[in-house]
Design a protein around this motif. Structure first.
Motif, short mmCIF file in Angstrom:
data_model
loop_
_atom_site.label_atom_id
_atom_site.label_comp_id
_atom_site.label_asym_id
_atom_site.label_seq_id
_atom_site.Cartn_x
_atom_site.Cartn_y
_atom_site.Cartn_z
N THR A 1 0.83 -1.20 0.00
CA THR A 1 0.00 0.00 0.00
C THR A 1 0.87 1.25 0.00
OG1 THR A 1 -1.77 -1.13 1.18
CG2 THR A 1 -1.74 1.28 1.32
N ILE A 2 1.85 1.26 0.88
CA ILE A 2 2.70 2.45 1.01
C ILE A 2 3.52 2.66 -0.26
CG2 ILE A 2 4.68 3.41 2.24
CD1 ILE A 2 3.48 2.34 4.82
N ALA A 3 4.12 1.60 -0.77
CA ALA A 3 4.92 1.74 -1.99
C ALA A 3 4.07 2.28 -3.14
CB ALA A 3 5.56 0.41 -2.37
N SER A 4 2.85 1.77 -3.25
CA SER A 4 1.98 2.21 -4.34
C SER A 4 1.60 3.68 -4.18
CB SER A 4 0.69 1.37 -4.38
OG SER A 4 1.00 0.01 -4.37
N GLN A 5 1.30 4.06 -2.95
CA GLN A 5 0.93 5.46 -2.72
C GLN A 5 2.08 6.40 -3.02
OE1 GLN A 5 -0.52 5.67 1.29
NE2 GLN A 5 -2.55 4.86 0.77
N LEU A 6 3.25 6.04 -2.54
CA LEU A 6 4.41 6.91 -2.79
C LEU A 6 4.62 7.08 -4.29
CD1 LEU A 6 7.04 5.49 -0.21
CD2 LEU A 6 5.59 7.50 0.06
N ASN A 7 4.54 5.98 -5.00
CA ASN A 7 4.74 6.03 -6.45
C ASN A 7 3.66 6.87 -7.12
OD1 ASN A 7 6.06 5.39 -8.85
ND2 ASN A 7 4.66 3.67 -9.23
N HIS A 8 2.43 6.71 -6.66
CA HIS A 8 1.31 7.47 -7.20
C HIS A 8 1.57 8.98 -7.04
CE1 HIS A 8 -2.80 8.44 -8.30
NE2 HIS A 8 -2.96 9.08 -7.16
N PHE A 9 2.01 9.38 -5.88
CA PHE A 9 2.31 10.80 -5.63
C PHE A 9 3.32 11.33 -6.64
CE2 PHE A 9 1.05 12.42 -1.23
CZ PHE A 9 0.01 11.53 -1.07
N VAL A 10 4.41 10.55 -6.81
CA VAL A 10 5.50 11.06 -7.65
C VAL A 10 5.10 11.04 -9.12
CG1 VAL A 10 7.87 10.66 -8.39
CG2 VAL A 10 7.27 10.47 -5.98
N GLN A 11 4.40 9.97 -9.56
CA GLN A 11 4.01 9.87 -10.96
C GLN A 11 3.02 10.96 -11.35
OE1 GLN A 11 5.80 8.05 -12.72
NE2 GLN A 11 6.67 6.77 -11.11
N ASN A 12 2.27 11.46 -10.36
CA ASN A 12 1.23 12.44 -10.68
C ASN A 12 1.55 13.85 -10.20
OD1 ASN A 12 -1.06 10.80 -11.98
ND2 ASN A 12 -0.40 9.56 -10.25
#
Lengths: 389, 395
Positions: A312-323
């Motif tokens: 969950t955390i890895a996905s959220q962090l990535n989502h923040f940076v990608q967007n």
């Protein structure tokens, strides 16, 4: 409460690390530019190019009661003084060029140019001249961080900083901040990739999302003791609230607006646009949700930014940076020294699997590892190019 | 077990760039850039520690070059901040004391106190601090706060000199009070009450003088030694008074054994006059050393260096040129005259330091005059100095 000297602890850490950047939060109010420029240049040498400076204007543990220089700066002077201070420091760093030291002790002079280190800086804050005493360090200038959030702070960052230590760790606030700050760069002749947005981020890693949530709440209760809750309230209220029961209701009395009356630097009324309105909001929420002072403070302050399973955390962090909510994060573990371990052990490998995080260090200096472009042409050799002011 | 203090001689080495001779960097075939690398400093201090030395001092200046060397392109330029060099070396050394210099007129005692306290925490009690003043106009122009005081030579008795010494004294007092401002047990970490510190054990220092106004408390918990060791260098009676009143270790510059005896006596008298136990002060004599296996070789090296520098080496301290045996005899003689030890200034940093640690130290050990191994861990313990209680602790 209670902490080591920033420069000394970073210099000691340089001895036991090889790649980590070492970024010091240093106040521009109670120091001299020559001294601070010298300390960062020293740290950069002693760490082989890993120094960074988080420029803050006055908000830390210090007060003017401890220093010769200074007094307490008025709000409107904070950034002009910080700008002057940083400009002076850059003038000092840039007074030495990479080629100023001889490279053959048999035949070369020690300095190849008798003017190496010469500089002059005079404005309404500082009037200094002479020769800087530290030859050019591996990075030339340390990586400059900035943490202010006001309009002035954002302008200062857009004009000067390599990275922002932002406090916008939620997605929507992060995107708004990111858009605003990156938009400002063009006016200063800079590109979006010249300035990194790195919000401070807290986290709780659990086996499951549910377990992480429970852990997160338990941690918040530990962090916010009754005394802590009263301290937080005093910062907003700007009054002595030590007689209040942290397990009881919020004060009926209103905050004192304007200049703080507690020890300067401790109360932080300026952080809130309208302290009376904020207090009213908090009071209404406490009544509506039946919260004590302590429970209210737990709710309104510092909920962890990322709570969940490693995935969950890895996905959220990535989502923040990608967007475009940020370019990365400054992790703030809730415990030292072990608090970072679950993140390193469980989240980092997932980020690497996603292909969005390094598997080894790219470079040797902090600037290289942050992926920042090299210092702009002319910066770092002002004297050699004859453009010194 | 024998304690460090059972041996009559304490040994310190003063590090400054490539060495105390202005041409040392050429002799040592040092590339100028090496002087700014962490490896250079680490290797020097680790070598000093192999020689079981009590401490190293690290010089400082807020100018591009040593004042006495001038500023021609041929002499060493540049200095790293010595407090940060010390912190960088702390984790990779284990016993040796680390004593950086702070220049009172240019720095804030509040910042220095936490810097040295942090060094003391990082090194488990091996930190010291040398405080000095400055009369170098280049330094004052770099800080831009006030004009340069004048107090050398003909002006030694001036009001500026009085003020400069007073500032050093005040600086030391502020730093010591800040170290005391957290009682030893102020950090209580009481989970039940949620209190990390006991605020009653933190104290304002409320120091007021024309030089400083400092309220305190420090932000850094009390250092392991309570108060790290404070040193002051002195050349005259006013300086001896300053040491007697404010320092733990006095650095002095006797010309010979009789002078050493006179200075040590003067400092101890000043300590008594300041209501201190003279046994709480150690007096070290400074010596610049050019060491080689033969006296001829030592003199030849000095001549070579002087020729490179274009003039004969001069120093405020006595200069020894000769063999480790000869130096051993001189140190024993001066020690018998009443000093507690020596701060040796290597003419060439690496070369002369190795002569000290590898040739001089074994000879002093053979004569029973220097420790055969470290038996103490903190810098105060190396010198047999007591650990002071915080002045703010309830009796």
């Amino acid at each position: 409460m209670g902490r080591p000297d920033t420069f000394s602890v970073l210099a000691a850490l340089a001895a036991v690390t090889d790649h980590l950047g070492l970024v010091g939060t240093i106040n521009s109010t109670f120091n001299e530019p020559f001294d601070v420029a010298r300390e960062f240049a020293t740290l950069d040498h002693l760490s082989d190019g890993r120094a960074g400076w988080n420029v803050v204007t006055s908000w830390d543990a210090f007060t003017g009661e401890n220093f010769r220089r200074g007094g307490y700066l008025a709000q409107e002077d904070r950034y002009t003084r910080a700008q002057s201070f940083l400009s002076a420091a850059r003038e000092l760093w840039n007074s030495w060029s990479a080629g100023d030291l001889g490279t053959d002790s048999g035949t070369d002079p020690f300095v190849t140019d008798p003017a190496a280190g010469s500089y002059e800086f005079a404005d309404r804050h500082f009037d200094i001249r002479g020769r800087f005493s530290v030859p050019r360090s591996p990075q030339g200038n340390p990586v400059v961080f900035q943490a202010g959030d006001s309009d002035e702070g954002r302008e200062f960052a857009a004009a000067n900083a390599d990275a922002i230590f932002s406090r916008h760790s939620t997605y929507d606030a992060g995107r708004a901040f990111y858009t605003d700050v990156k938009r400002r760069l063009a006016q200063h002749g800079r590109s979006p990739e010249d300035l990194l947005i790195l919000p401070g981020a807290t986290f709780v890693v659990g086996d499951t999302d549910h377990e992480a949530q429970e852990q997160a709440h338990a941690i918040r209760r530990q962090q916010v003791s009754g005394q802590t809750a009263i301290n937080v309230l005093e910062q907003l209220w700007n009054r002595d609230l030590s007689s209040y029961d942290p397990e009881g209701p919020l004060p009926e009395v209103d905050p004192v607006p304007g200049q703080n009356t507690l020890a300067k630097g401790r109360a932080s009324v300026r952080r809130h646009e309208d302290v009376v309105a904020t207090a009213r909001e908090w009071r209404e929420r406490a009544v509506a949700e039946k919260l004590s002072i302590r429970e209210l403070v737990i709710e309104v302050t510092g909920r962890q930014s990322f709570v969940g399973s490693p995935l969950t955390i890895a996905s959220q962090l990535n989502h923040f940076v990608q967007n475009d909510a940020c370019d990365g994060f400054i992790l703030v573990p809730h415990l030292t020294p072990t608090g970072l371990d679950p993140f390193v052990d469980r989240v980092i490998p997932l980020l690497q699997e996603l292909g969005v995080y390094r598997t080894s260090y790219e470079g040797t200096t902090l600037r290289e590892n942050l992926g920042l472009p090299p210092l702009r042409d002319g910066v770092g050799s002002a004297r050699a190019h004859g453009v010194a002011s | 077990m024998l304690m460090s203090t059972d041996y009559p001689i304490h040994l310190a080495v003063a590090l400054d760039g490539a060495g105390w001779h202005p041409a040392a960097w050429r002799h040592e075939t040092l590339q100028p850039a090496e002087l700014f690398s962490p490896q250079f400093w680490t290797e020097l201090v680790q070598e000093a520690e192999r020689g079981l030395l009590d401490l190293v001092t690290l010089e400082d200046r807020f100018a591009a070059s040593r004042q006495q060397d001038g500023d021609t392109v041929d002499i060493v330029h540049g200095t790293l901040d010595p407090a940060l060099i010390a912190a960088r070396i702390g984790p990779v050394t284990h016993r040796i004391g680390l004593v950086p210099t702070a220049i009172a007129p240019h720095t804030e005692p509040f910042h220095i106190s936490k810097s040295i306290a942090t060094l003391d925490h990082v090194t488990s009690g091996r930190a010291g601090l040398r405080v000095r003043t400055s009369a170098d106009p280049r330094e004052f122009a770099n800080i831009g706060r006030r004009p340069t005081p004048r107090f050398h030579g003909a002006e030694a008795g001036s009001a500026d000199a009085e003020e400069a010494f007073g500032e050093v004294s005040d600086y030391i007092e502020v730093v010591r009070r800040l170290w005391d401002s957290w009682e030893d047990d102020a950090e209580i970490r009481d989970v039940d009450t949620g209190r990390f510190i006991d605020r009653d054990r933190l104290h304002y220092i409320d120091f007021q003088s024309p030089n400083f106004s400092v309220r305190g408390p420090s932000i850094t918990p009390r250092p392991p030694q309570g108060q790290p060791v404070i040193t002051v260098r002195a050349h005259d009676e006013r300086g001896y008074a300053l040491i007697g009143r404010d320092a733990d270790i006095g650095l002095t510059t006797p010309r010979d054994a009789a002078d050493a005896a006179r200075i040590a006596t003067a400092i101890r008298k000043e300590a008594v006059a300041a209501d201190r136990d003279p046994g709480d002060i150690r007096v070290l004599a400074d010596l610049v050393v050019f060491l080689d296996r033969t006296s001829t070789a030592a003199h030849a090296r000095k001549d070579d260096l002087d020729e490179l520098a274009g003039g004969e080496f001069a120093s405020d301290a006595a200069v020894f040129v000769g063999t480790p045996d000869g130096l051993t005899d001189q140190l024993l003689e001066w020690s018998a005259a009443g000093v507690d030890g020596f701060r040796l200034r290597p003419a060439s940093a690496r070369y002369d330091l190795e002569r000290i640690t590898r040739d001089l130290v074994p000879r002093l050990q053979q004569r029973g005059a220097f420790r055969p191994h470290y038996t103490t861990t903190t810098l105060r313990e190396h010198f047999g100095l007591p650990r002071p209680a915080s002045r703010y602790s309830a009796a």
